[in-house]
Scaffold this active site. Structure first.
Site, PDB file in Angstrom:
ATOM      1  N   LYS A 127      -2.549  -5.447   3.232  1.00  0.00           N
ATOM      2  CA  LYS A 127      -1.974  -4.187   2.739  1.00  0.00           C
ATOM      3  C   LYS A 127      -2.571  -2.998   3.489  1.00  0.00           C
ATOM      4  O   LYS A 127      -1.865  -2.054   3.838  1.00  0.00           O
ATOM      5  CB  LYS A 127      -2.280  -4.010   1.248  1.00  0.00           C
ATOM      6  CG  LYS A 127      -1.569  -4.974   0.321  1.00  0.00           C
ATOM      7  CD  LYS A 127      -1.949  -4.647  -1.129  1.00  0.00           C
ATOM      8  CE  LYS A 127      -1.217  -5.498  -2.133  1.00  0.00           C
ATOM      9  NZ  LYS A 127      -1.608  -5.176  -3.525  1.00  0.00           N
TER      10      LYS A 127
ATOM     11  N   LYS B  57       7.981  -5.559  10.516  1.00  0.00           N
ATOM     12  CA  LYS B  57       7.977  -5.737   9.047  1.00  0.00           C
ATOM     13  C   LYS B  57       7.939  -4.373   8.355  1.00  0.00           C
ATOM     14  O   LYS B  57       8.729  -4.108   7.441  1.00  0.00           O
ATOM     15  CB  LYS B  57       6.786  -6.610   8.616  1.00  0.00           C
ATOM     16  CG  LYS B  57       6.706  -6.804   7.110  1.00  0.00           C
ATOM     17  CD  LYS B  57       5.461  -7.584   6.672  1.00  0.00           C
ATOM     18  CE  LYS B  57       5.271  -7.468   5.158  1.00  0.00           C
ATOM     19  NZ  LYS B  57       3.990  -8.014   4.670  1.00  0.00           N
TER      20      LYS B  57
ATOM     21  N   ASN C 180      -6.889  -6.779  -0.623  1.00  0.00           N
ATOM     22  CA  ASN C 180      -5.971  -7.400   0.334  1.00  0.00           C
ATOM     23  C   ASN C 180      -5.963  -6.617   1.653  1.00  0.00           C
ATOM     24  O   ASN C 180      -5.392  -5.527   1.742  1.00  0.00           O
ATOM     25  CB  ASN C 180      -4.580  -7.416  -0.320  1.00  0.00           C
ATOM     26  CG  ASN C 180      -3.559  -8.172   0.487  1.00  0.00           C
ATOM     27  OD1 ASN C 180      -3.586  -8.141   1.710  1.00  0.00           O
ATOM     28  ND2 ASN C 180      -2.668  -8.839  -0.200  1.00  0.00           N
TER      29      ASN C 180
ATOM     30  N   GLU D  62      -5.920  -4.926 -14.537  1.00  0.00           N
ATOM     31  CA  GLU D  62      -4.476  -5.103 -14.344  1.00  0.00           C
ATOM     32  C   GLU D  62      -3.827  -5.293 -15.710  1.00  0.00           C
ATOM     33  O   GLU D  62      -3.848  -6.377 -16.268  1.00  0.00           O
ATOM     34  CB  GLU D  62      -4.184  -6.298 -13.428  1.00  0.00           C
ATOM     35  CG  GLU D  62      -4.580  -6.004 -12.002  1.00  0.00           C
ATOM     36  CD  GLU D  62      -3.643  -6.598 -10.949  1.00  0.00           C
ATOM     37  OE1 GLU D  62      -2.530  -7.041 -11.302  1.00  0.00           O
ATOM     38  OE2 GLU D  62      -4.053  -6.594  -9.783  1.00  0.00           O
TER      39      GLU D  62
ATOM     40  N   HIS E 117       9.421  -3.570   1.825  1.00  0.00           N
ATOM     41  CA  HIS E 117       9.090  -2.935   0.555  1.00  0.00           C
ATOM     42  C   HIS E 117       7.931  -1.937   0.729  1.00  0.00           C
ATOM     43  O   HIS E 117       8.035  -0.781   0.365  1.00  0.00           O
ATOM     44  CB  HIS E 117       8.722  -4.037  -0.456  1.00  0.00           C
ATOM     45  CG  HIS E 117       7.760  -5.056   0.092  1.00  0.00           C
ATOM     46  ND1 HIS E 117       8.023  -5.771   1.235  1.00  0.00           N
ATOM     47  CD2 HIS E 117       6.527  -5.436  -0.308  1.00  0.00           C
ATOM     48  CE1 HIS E 117       6.998  -6.565   1.488  1.00  0.00           C
ATOM     49  NE2 HIS E 117       6.068  -6.375   0.585  1.00  0.00           N
TER      50      HIS E 117
ATOM     51  N   ASP F 242       0.779  -2.089  -6.059  1.00  0.00           N
ATOM     52  CA  ASP F 242       1.092  -3.309  -6.794  1.00  0.00           C
ATOM     53  C   ASP F 242       2.435  -3.826  -6.312  1.00  0.00           C
ATOM     54  O   ASP F 242       3.421  -3.084  -6.275  1.00  0.00           O
ATOM     55  CB  ASP F 242       1.086  -3.083  -8.311  1.00  0.00           C
ATOM     56  CG  ASP F 242       0.845  -4.401  -9.034  1.00  0.00           C
ATOM     57  OD1 ASP F 242       0.146  -5.279  -8.480  1.00  0.00           O
ATOM     58  OD2 ASP F 242       1.349  -4.584 -10.141  1.00  0.00           O
TER      59      ASP F 242
ATOM     60  N   PHE G  76       1.044 -12.125   5.661  1.00  0.00           N
ATOM     61  CA  PHE G  76       0.164 -12.682   4.633  1.00  0.00           C
ATOM     62  C   PHE G  76       0.997 -13.032   3.411  1.00  0.00           C
ATOM     63  O   PHE G  76       2.195 -12.751   3.353  1.00  0.00           O
ATOM     64  CB  PHE G  76      -0.953 -11.689   4.283  1.00  0.00           C
ATOM     65  CG  PHE G  76      -0.463 -10.398   3.675  1.00  0.00           C
ATOM     66  CD1 PHE G  76      -0.364 -10.255   2.300  1.00  0.00           C
ATOM     67  CD2 PHE G  76      -0.067  -9.329   4.488  1.00  0.00           C
ATOM     68  CE1 PHE G  76       0.114  -9.073   1.737  1.00  0.00           C
ATOM     69  CE2 PHE G  76       0.403  -8.137   3.930  1.00  0.00           C
ATOM     70  CZ  PHE G  76       0.492  -8.020   2.550  1.00  0.00           C
ATOM     71  N   GLY G  77       0.342 -13.643   2.432  1.00  0.00           N
ATOM     72  CA  GLY G  77       0.994 -13.930   1.153  1.00  0.00           C
ATOM     73  C   GLY G  77       2.299 -14.703   1.316  1.00  0.00           C
ATOM     74  O   GLY G  77       2.359 -15.728   2.012  1.00  0.00           O
TER      75      GLY G  77
ATOM     76  N   ASP H   7       4.938 -13.963   2.939  1.00  0.00           N
ATOM     77  CA  ASP H   7       5.722 -13.645   4.138  1.00  0.00           C
ATOM     78  C   ASP H   7       6.408 -14.859   4.782  1.00  0.00           C
ATOM     79  O   ASP H   7       7.562 -14.747   5.204  1.00  0.00           O
ATOM     80  CB  ASP H   7       4.853 -12.925   5.179  1.00  0.00           C
ATOM     81  CG  ASP H   7       4.624 -11.460   4.831  1.00  0.00           C
ATOM     82  OD1 ASP H   7       5.356 -10.927   3.976  1.00  0.00           O
ATOM     83  OD2 ASP H   7       3.715 -10.841   5.429  1.00  0.00           O
TER      84      ASP H   7
HETATM   85  P1  ITT Z   1      -4.867  -6.248  -4.847  1.00  0.00           P
HETATM   86  O1  ITT Z   1      -4.335  -6.407  -6.255  1.00  0.00           O
HETATM   87  O2  ITT Z   1      -6.354  -6.295  -4.746  1.00  0.00           O
HETATM   88  O3  ITT Z   1      -4.268  -5.060  -4.120  1.00  0.00           O
HETATM   89  P2  ITT Z   1      -3.295  -8.633  -4.351  1.00  0.00           P
HETATM   90  O4  ITT Z   1      -3.026  -9.403  -3.095  1.00  0.00           O
HETATM   91  O5  ITT Z   1      -3.704  -9.403  -5.571  1.00  0.00           O
HETATM   92  O6  ITT Z   1      -4.375  -7.516  -3.980  1.00  0.00           O
HETATM   93  P3  ITT Z   1      -0.773  -7.806  -5.588  1.00  0.00           P
HETATM   94  O7  ITT Z   1      -1.096  -8.223  -6.970  1.00  0.00           O
HETATM   95  O8  ITT Z   1      -0.042  -6.515  -5.408  1.00  0.00           O
HETATM   96  O9  ITT Z   1      -2.063  -7.708  -4.679  1.00  0.00           O
HETATM   97  O10 ITT Z   1       0.035  -8.892  -4.809  1.00  0.00           O
HETATM   98  C1  ITT Z   1       0.835  -9.803  -5.450  1.00  0.00           C
HETATM   99  C2  ITT Z   1       1.036 -11.011  -4.584  1.00  0.00           C
HETATM  100  O11 ITT Z   1       2.022 -10.727  -3.627  1.00  0.00           O
HETATM  101  C3  ITT Z   1      -0.194 -11.510  -3.834  1.00  0.00           C
HETATM  102  O12 ITT Z   1      -0.168 -12.916  -3.900  1.00  0.00           O
HETATM  103  C4  ITT Z   1       0.015 -11.014  -2.417  1.00  0.00           C
HETATM  104  O13 ITT Z   1      -0.532 -11.911  -1.467  1.00  0.00           O
HETATM  105  C5  ITT Z   1       1.527 -10.991  -2.336  1.00  0.00           C
HETATM  106  N1  ITT Z   1       2.001  -9.915  -1.477  1.00  0.00           N
HETATM  107  C6  ITT Z   1       1.777  -8.589  -1.643  1.00  0.00           C
HETATM  108  N2  ITT Z   1       2.363  -7.900  -0.646  1.00  0.00           N
HETATM  109  C7  ITT Z   1       2.964  -8.817   0.159  1.00  0.00           C
HETATM  110  C8  ITT Z   1       3.696  -8.739   1.350  1.00  0.00           C
HETATM  111  O14 ITT Z   1       3.936  -7.576   1.948  1.00  0.00           O
HETATM  112  N3  ITT Z   1       4.144  -9.870   1.892  1.00  0.00           N
HETATM  113  C9  ITT Z   1       3.914 -11.071   1.316  1.00  0.00           C
HETATM  114  N4  ITT Z   1       3.222 -11.234   0.203  1.00  0.00           N
HETATM  115  C10 ITT Z   1       2.738 -10.115  -0.384  1.00  0.00           C
END
Ligand code: ITT
Length: 177
Positions: free
Chosen positions: A11, A157, A8, A32, A162, A62, A136-137, A139
């Site tokens: 991150k 942010k 990601n 995982e 977190h 994580d 991303f994700g 957000d």
């Molecule tokens: P890695 O495991 O390769 O680090 P990942 O994106 O799969 O990448 P996570 O399992 O930690 O990582 O992430 C869980 C989910 O939460 C994933 O869908 C991310 O896009 C989302 N996420 C993580 N951090 C976030 C943030 O700061 N803001 C919004 N969404 C986030």
């Protein structure tokens, strides 16, 4: 130098904004395990270090989104849920609930071959219909103090998030070593 083990890029950008150390992204696909964020991150950091040739320390992040009305779902399954249901479905799942509160939690696990340390950070907010095009994700659907994380700059942010809180604890610990 720190090897940030993640697929990601969001991150990694946030970590670079926060840490003085140089951060290299390593896309290793660690196992995982089922469990709490801290156990998952700790296991991932140790496995990545053991499987790699390098002696540079590793960092695993994580993160999960925990929605109160859904008993903490998607939590540790947040990545799977983003890939399957999609982020936009989260607000529809809580549309009929009175309680729209949620929290993001991050656990960072650091491992340097000897020590394993974890650092946590969390932030509370509300689930809202998607707004904003930054970040991303999840957000766009997570609102804190009237704005979604996707409506904030990365610095804004990081100052409350977190991951920012966990990075701050990690940076303090590194500085004291
Ligand atoms: P890695 O495991 O390769 O680090 P990942 O994106 O799969 O990448 P996570 O399992 O930690 O990582 O992430 C869980 C989910 O939460 C994933 O869908 C991310 O896009 C989302 N996420 C993580 N951090 C976030 C943030 O700061 N803001 C919004 N969404 C986030």
């Amino acid at each position: 130098m720190i090897r940030f083990v993640t697929s990601n890029e969001g991150k990694v950008s946030e970590a670079r904004e926060y840490l003085d150390e140089s951060v290299e992204q390593v896309p290793y696909d660690y196992t995982e395990i089922q469990g709490e964020l801290a156990e998952i991150a700790r296991y991932g950091a140790r496995e990545t270090f053991a499987e790699s040739e390098s002696d540079e320390p590793v960092l695993v992040d994580d993160t999960g989104l925990f929605v109160e009305a859904l008993d903490g779902f998607p939590g540790a399954y947040s990545a799977f849920v983003e890939d399957t249901l999609g982020v936009e479905r989260i607000p529809t799942l809580v549309a009929d609930e009175e309680n729209d509160r949620a929290a993001f939690r991050t656990v960072l696990a650091y491992h340097d071959g000897e020590t394993t340390e974890t650092f946590e950070g969390s932030v509370r907010g509300r689930i809202v219909a998607p707004r904003g095009d930054r970040g991303f994700g999840y957000d766009p659907v997570f609102e804190h103090d009237g704005r979604t994380f996707a409506e904030m700059s990365m610095a804004e942010k990081n100052a409350i998030s977190h991951r920012g809180r966990a990075l701050e604890r990690f940076a303090d610990w590194l500085a004291e070593r």
